[in-house]
Design a protein around this motif. Structure first.
Motif, PDB file in Angstrom:
ATOM      1  N   ARG A 101       0.814  -1.226   0.000  1.00 49.08           N
ATOM      2  CA  ARG A 101       0.000   0.000   0.000  1.00 49.08           C
ATOM      3  C   ARG A 101       0.845   1.272   0.000  1.00 49.08           C
ATOM      4  N   LYS A 102       1.901   1.299   0.778  1.00 46.98           N
ATOM      5  CA  LYS A 102       2.758   2.485   0.860  1.00 46.98           C
ATOM      6  C   LYS A 102       3.444   2.745  -0.485  1.00 46.98           C
ATOM      7  N   ARG A 103       3.949   1.702  -1.107  1.00 44.56           N
ATOM      8  CA  ARG A 103       4.574   1.871  -2.429  1.00 44.56           C
ATOM      9  C   ARG A 103       3.548   2.352  -3.453  1.00 44.56           C
ATOM     10  N   PHE A 104       2.339   1.795  -3.364  1.00 42.69           N
ATOM     11  CA  PHE A 104       1.284   2.205  -4.298  1.00 42.69           C
ATOM     12  C   PHE A 104       0.949   3.688  -4.107  1.00 42.69           C
ATOM     13  N   GLU A 105       0.800   4.111  -2.866  1.00 32.89           N
ATOM     14  CA  GLU A 105       0.505   5.525  -2.596  1.00 32.89           C
ATOM     15  C   GLU A 105       1.634   6.428  -3.078  1.00 32.89           C
ATOM     16  N   ASN A 106       2.867   5.962  -2.930  1.00 31.39           N
ATOM     17  CA  ASN A 106       4.024   6.715  -3.401  1.00 31.39           C
ATOM     18  C   ASN A 106       4.005   6.839  -4.929  1.00 31.39           C
ATOM     19  N   LEU A 107       3.575   5.802  -5.601  1.00 26.78           N
ATOM     20  CA  LEU A 107       3.465   5.828  -7.064  1.00 26.78           C
ATOM     21  C   LEU A 107       2.371   6.779  -7.513  1.00 26.78           C
ATOM     22  N   MET A 108       1.231   6.724  -6.841  1.00 28.23           N
ATOM     23  CA  MET A 108       0.044   7.444  -7.318  1.00 28.23           C
ATOM     24  C   MET A 108      -0.068   8.880  -6.813  1.00 28.23           C
ATOM     25  N   HIS A 109       0.512   9.200  -5.679  1.00 26.35           N
ATOM     26  CA  HIS A 109       0.452  10.561  -5.120  1.00 26.35           C
ATOM     27  C   HIS A 109      -0.966  11.125  -5.116  1.00 26.35           C
ATOM     28  N   GLY A 110      -1.914  10.335  -4.636  1.00 26.62           N
ATOM     29  CA  GLY A 110      -3.288  10.817  -4.509  1.00 26.62           C
ATOM     30  C   GLY A 110      -4.148  10.639  -5.738  1.00 26.62           C
ATOM     31  N   HIS A 111      -3.560  10.291  -6.871  1.00 26.29           N
ATOM     32  CA  HIS A 111      -4.358  10.050  -8.076  1.00 26.29           C
ATOM     33  C   HIS A 111      -5.050   8.700  -7.950  1.00 26.29           C
ATOM     34  N   LYS A 112      -6.189   8.580  -8.565  1.00 31.68           N
ATOM     35  CA  LYS A 112      -6.945   7.329  -8.492  1.00 31.68           C
ATOM     36  C   LYS A 112      -7.198   6.816  -9.905  1.00 31.68           C
ATOM     37  N   ASP A 113      -7.099   5.529 -10.055  1.00 31.39           N
ATOM     38  CA  ASP A 113      -7.498   4.876 -11.298  1.00 31.39           C
ATOM     39  C   ASP A 113      -8.153   3.555 -10.901  1.00 31.39           C
ATOM     40  N   GLN A 114      -9.448   3.480 -11.120  1.00 34.24           N
ATOM     41  CA  GLN A 114     -10.217   2.317 -10.669  1.00 34.24           C
ATOM     42  C   GLN A 114      -9.778   1.026 -11.358  1.00 34.24           C
ATOM     43  N   ARG A 115      -9.452   1.116 -12.642  1.00 35.15           N
ATOM     44  CA  ARG A 115      -9.037  -0.105 -13.346  1.00 35.15           C
ATOM     45  C   ARG A 115      -7.727  -0.622 -12.772  1.00 35.15           C
ATOM     46  N   LEU A 116      -6.774   0.262 -12.535  1.00 36.50           N
ATOM     47  CA  LEU A 116      -5.506  -0.166 -11.951  1.00 36.50           C
ATOM     48  C   LEU A 116      -5.732  -0.803 -10.587  1.00 36.50           C
ATOM     49  N   LEU A 117      -6.551  -0.183  -9.766  1.00 36.92           N
ATOM     50  CA  LEU A 117      -6.861  -0.752  -8.451  1.00 36.92           C
ATOM     51  C   LEU A 117      -7.478  -2.142  -8.577  1.00 36.92           C
ATOM     52  N   ALA A 118      -8.387  -2.289  -9.509  1.00 31.76           N
ATOM     53  CA  ALA A 118      -9.040  -3.591  -9.710  1.00 31.76           C
ATOM     54  C   ALA A 118      -8.032  -4.647 -10.157  1.00 31.76           C
ATOM     55  N   LEU A 119      -7.123  -4.268 -11.054  1.00 31.90           N
ATOM     56  CA  LEU A 119      -6.120  -5.225 -11.543  1.00 31.90           C
ATOM     57  C   LEU A 119      -5.169  -5.643 -10.427  1.00 31.90           C
ATOM     58  N   LEU A 120      -4.797  -4.711  -9.586  1.00 31.75           N
ATOM     59  CA  LEU A 120      -3.915  -5.046  -8.469  1.00 31.75           C
ATOM     60  C   LEU A 120      -4.619  -5.906  -7.432  1.00 31.75           C
ATOM     61  N   GLY A 121      -5.944  -5.862  -7.422  1.00 31.76           N
ATOM     62  CA  GLY A 121      -6.723  -6.672  -6.487  1.00 31.76           C
ATOM     63  C   GLY A 121      -6.952  -8.099  -6.959  1.00 31.76           C
ATOM     64  N   ARG A 122      -6.564  -8.394  -8.181  1.00 31.97           N
ATOM     65  CA  ARG A 122      -6.735  -9.750  -8.717  1.00 31.97           C
ATOM     66  C   ARG A 122      -5.393 -10.477  -8.762  1.00 31.97           C
ATOM     67  N   PRO A 123      -5.400 -11.798  -8.708  1.00 30.71           N
ATOM     68  CA  PRO A 123      -4.145 -12.544  -8.870  1.00 30.71           C
ATOM     69  C   PRO A 123      -3.556 -12.279 -10.256  1.00 30.71           C
ATOM     70  N   PHE A 124      -2.241 -12.172 -10.319  1.00 30.29           N
ATOM     71  CA  PHE A 124      -1.582 -11.828 -11.581  1.00 30.29           C
ATOM     72  C   PHE A 124      -1.916 -12.822 -12.691  1.00 30.29           C
ATOM     73  N   ASP A 125      -1.960 -14.102 -12.371  1.00 27.24           N
ATOM     74  CA  ASP A 125      -2.212 -15.125 -13.394  1.00 27.24           C
ATOM     75  C   ASP A 125      -3.611 -15.033 -14.003  1.00 27.24           C
ATOM     76  N   GLU A 126      -4.525 -14.317 -13.368  1.00 30.48           N
ATOM     77  CA  GLU A 126      -5.870 -14.132 -13.922  1.00 30.48           C
ATOM     78  C   GLU A 126      -5.954 -12.943 -14.890  1.00 30.48           C
ATOM     79  N   LEU A 127      -4.913 -12.125 -14.951  1.00 28.59           N
ATOM     80  CA  LEU A 127      -4.949 -10.949 -15.815  1.00 28.59           C
ATOM     81  C   LEU A 127      -4.738 -11.333 -17.274  1.00 28.59           C
ATOM     82  N   THR A 128      -5.493 -10.706 -18.144  1.00 21.69           N
ATOM     83  CA  THR A 128      -5.331 -10.927 -19.585  1.00 21.69           C
ATOM     84  C   THR A 128      -4.087 -10.171 -20.061  1.00 21.69           C
TER      85      THR A 128
END
Length: 190
Positions: A101-128
């Motif tokens: 979470r800390k690294r993610f917040e450092n990357l995003m600096h308050g910006h939000k992207d719902q698709r990115l959040l959703a992809l990070l919430g899924r197992p990598f092997d399930e991503l297309t």
């Protein structure tokens, strides 16, 4: 009066008159950082490679300007023609890295992207392959934004050397793919 070759004209704030500064002094002033920090950056090939690769990537893959909403279209258009193995390791690296979470917040600096959040919430092997390309390009985009618009000191770029190198490698693959698909660069260099 002629400006020496390693110096560029600048304007002094006090007098609004031109003066001369070295490139690293000018860049340090522009970024609000010390000349020594800028010298560290300019001596580091990783940072220079990122800046050159980004320029080519933005020009070749996004017609000169990347905006966050453009990344989804790019991933949809490009993923089918890139072998899934080409960018797998880079996408997997960033997927795993930004589970923190800390690294993610450092990357995003308050910006939000719902698709990115959703992809990070899924197992990598399930991503297309499209999901993986989106994730990777979005992370490269955020690194670019953090480098050019971030409030970090120039020296902090060097703390992220491994990640910046992965971004550079990914951009190399994507620029080469775009050039193979639509050759234009050799004509420009002629």
């Amino acid at each position: 009066m002629r400006t020496p070759p390693n110096q560029l004209p600048c304007w002094t704030e006090r007098t609004n008159m031109p003066t001369t500064a070295t490139f690293h002094s000018w860049l340090g002033t522009l970024f609000g950082h010390s000349e020594s920090q800028v010298l560290l950056l300019l001596d580091n090939k990783t940072a220079l490679q990122f800046l050159v690769a980004w320029s080519l990537f933005e020009s070749k893959c996004f017609a000169g300007y990347v905006r966050a909403p453009d990344i989804a279209q790019y991933a949809q258009r490009t993923a089918p023609s890139i072998g899934p193995a080409a960018l797998r390791d880079a996408a997997a690296h960033f997927h795993a890295r930004y589970q923190d979470r800390k690294r993610f917040e450092n990357l995003m600096h308050g910006h939000k992207d719902q698709r990115l959040l959703a992809l990070l919430g899924r197992p990598f092997d399930e991503l297309t392959s499209e999901d993986r390309l989106f994730l990777l390009v979005f992370v490269v985009f955020r690194y670019r934004n953090n480098i050019f618009h971030g409030n970090k000191g120039v020296e902090s770029w060097l703390f992220y050397r491994e990640q910046i190198q992965i971004c550079v490698q990914a951009m190399q693959i994507l620029v080469s793919h775009a050039e193979q698909t639509t050759p234009t660069m050799k004509d420009e260099a002629a």
